[in-house]
Design an enzyme around this catalytic site. Structure first.
Site, short mmCIF file in Angstrom:
data_model
loop_
_atom_site.label_atom_id
_atom_site.label_comp_id
_atom_site.label_asym_id
_atom_site.label_seq_id
_atom_site.Cartn_x
_atom_site.Cartn_y
_atom_site.Cartn_z
CD GLU A 1 -45.63 -12.09 12.94
OE1 GLU A 1 -46.53 -12.92 13.08
OE2 GLU A 1 -45.78 -10.97 12.41
CD GLU B 1 -50.37 -9.97 10.54
OE1 GLU B 1 -50.68 -11.03 11.08
OE2 GLU B 1 -49.37 -9.31 10.87
#
Ligand code: LER
Ligand code: MN
Length: 300
Positions: free
Chosen positions: A172, A266
Site C-alpha cells: 500500500e 477502510e
C-alpha cells in the site's frame, strides 16, 4: 451524506465484467487501531458484515494466533464471505516492528511476524497487506538508500514465502504523515517493478491518494493491471459520500481500467459502525447504478 450527482458530465465506456465486490475492515477485540469499521470476535464481525450485505472482510491482526482458521473458515462459508486480506499494520503500530528499522533484529522480527500470517492466509484463501510495516527511512540522506534496500529485501523475503503458498501480497502507498518513501502509487509501483515478484500487487487507498496524487484517475490508469486492492474512502477517511472526494470519478476510472478486485471500506466508524457501513455500501451502489444507466453512459 452527500448525494452522487444525478447526471455525470463525462463519457464512460460500457460496464465490463462483474459488478464490484465490497468489503469492510474488521479487527479482533481489544486492539485500538486506525480506521476499523467492525471490532469483535471473528464470529461477531463476520455475522455483522454478512448482515450488512458485504461480500468480504479485511481482518487486522497483531498476531496470527488471534483467530482459529478452521472455525473462521466455517463461519465465512456459512455467511458466503471472502477474507480479502489480513492487515499487518498493528505489528508496526503496537510493537514497532518494521522492515526499514536500522536494527537487523527488529527487521527479522518484522519479517517473522508477517510470515506468521502465511499459513492462516493460505487456510482462509486470503491475501496479506503490507503498509505501515514497511516503516520509515529517516532523514539521513546517506542512510536512506541502505534502509530502503533492507526494507525491500524484507519485503522480497515475505513475497517469496507467500508465493510458495499461492498468496498475494498487497503493498500500500501511504500518505506523507505515515511513510517517508512510499507515498504515491508510482513509488509503490517502482518497488513492484524492482522486485519482479508476480504475487506483489498494489493497494491504492483513496484517502492517501487524495493527499499525494495530483490526479487520482491518471494515477489509477498508470497503475492499471498492477492494482490488486482498493481502499474506497472519502477525503476525511469516512464512508464514501461523507467527504469531498469525487468518488464517482474514482469509480468510473476503476471501471475504465477493468478493475476486478474488491472495493474495501477502510473507514472510520462514524457516526457509528453500522451507519458508516450502511452509508458506504449504499453510496457505492448508487454510484454504480448511475454509471451503468444508459443515460449517463452516453453523455459527453
Ligand atoms: C494505513 O493508513 C492504511 O491505510 C492501512 O490500509 C494500513 O493497513
Ligand atoms: Mn488503507
Amino acid at each position: 451524506m452527500g448525494e452522487p450527482p444525478a447526471r455525470l458530465p463525462f463519457l464512460i465506456r460500457p460496464c465490463q465484467g462483474e459488478e464490484m465486490k465490497f468489503s469492510l475492515t474488521t479487527a479482533i477485540n481489544g486492539e485500538s487501531f486506525g480506521p476499523i469499521l467492525l471490532r469483535g470476535s471473528p464470529r461477531e464481525v463476520l455475522s455483522q458484515a454478512a448482515r450488512l450485505g458485504y461480500d468480504g472482510v479485511e481482518l487486522h491482526l497483531l498476531r496470527a494466533d488471534q483467530v482459529d482458521p478452521v472455525d473462521t473458515q466455517k463461519r465465512m462459508n456459512e455467511h458466503g464471505l471472502t477474507l480479502v486480506t489480513i492487515g499487518t499494520g498493528m505489528a508496526a503500530k503496537v510493537e514497532g516492528l518494521t522492515f526499514a528499522d536500522p536494527n537487523p533484529e527488529v527487521r527479522r522480527q518484522a519479517v517473522l511476524r508477517v510470515k506468521e500470517h502465511i499459513p492462516l492466509a493460505a487456510a482462509l484463501g486470503s491475501g496479506i497487506t503490507i503498509a505501515s510495516v514497511m516503516g520509515r527511512l529517516g532523514d539521513d540522506s546517506l542512510q536512506r538508500p541502505r534502509r530502503r534496500a533492507a526494507a525491500l529485501s524484507c519485503l522480497a523475503e515475505c513475497c517469496n514465502a507467500a508465493a510458495s503458498a499461492g498468496i498475494t501480497i498487497f503493498l500500500e502507498a501511504l500518505n506523507r504523515y505515515e511513510s517517508d518513501y512510499l507515498n504515491k502509487l508510482e513509488d509503490t509501483l517502482s518497488v513492484i517493478t524492482e522486485l519482479e515478484t508476480h504475487n506483489l500487487k498494489l493497494l491504492a487507498d483513496t484517502f492517501h491518494m487524495n493527499i499525494e496524487e495530483a490526479d487520482l484517475s491518471a494515477s489509477l490508469h498508470r497503475a492499471g493491471p498492477h492494482l490488486g486492492l482498493v481502499h474506497f474512502v472519502d477525503s476525511n477517511r469516512e464512508a464514501p459520500g461523507h467527504g469531498h472526494l469525487d468518488m464517482v470519478r474514482v469509480m468510473k476510472t476503476l471501471k475504465e481500467i477493468n478493475y476486478q478486485g474488491f472495493l474495501s471500506f477502510e473507514i472510520l466508524p462514524l457516526p457509528n459502525p453500522q451507519q458508516a457501513a450502511e452509508d458506504a455500501l449504499s453510496f457505492a451502489r448508487r454510484i454504480l447504478s448511475i454509471l451503468s444507466s444508459p443515460d449517463t453512459r452516453g453523455m459527453g
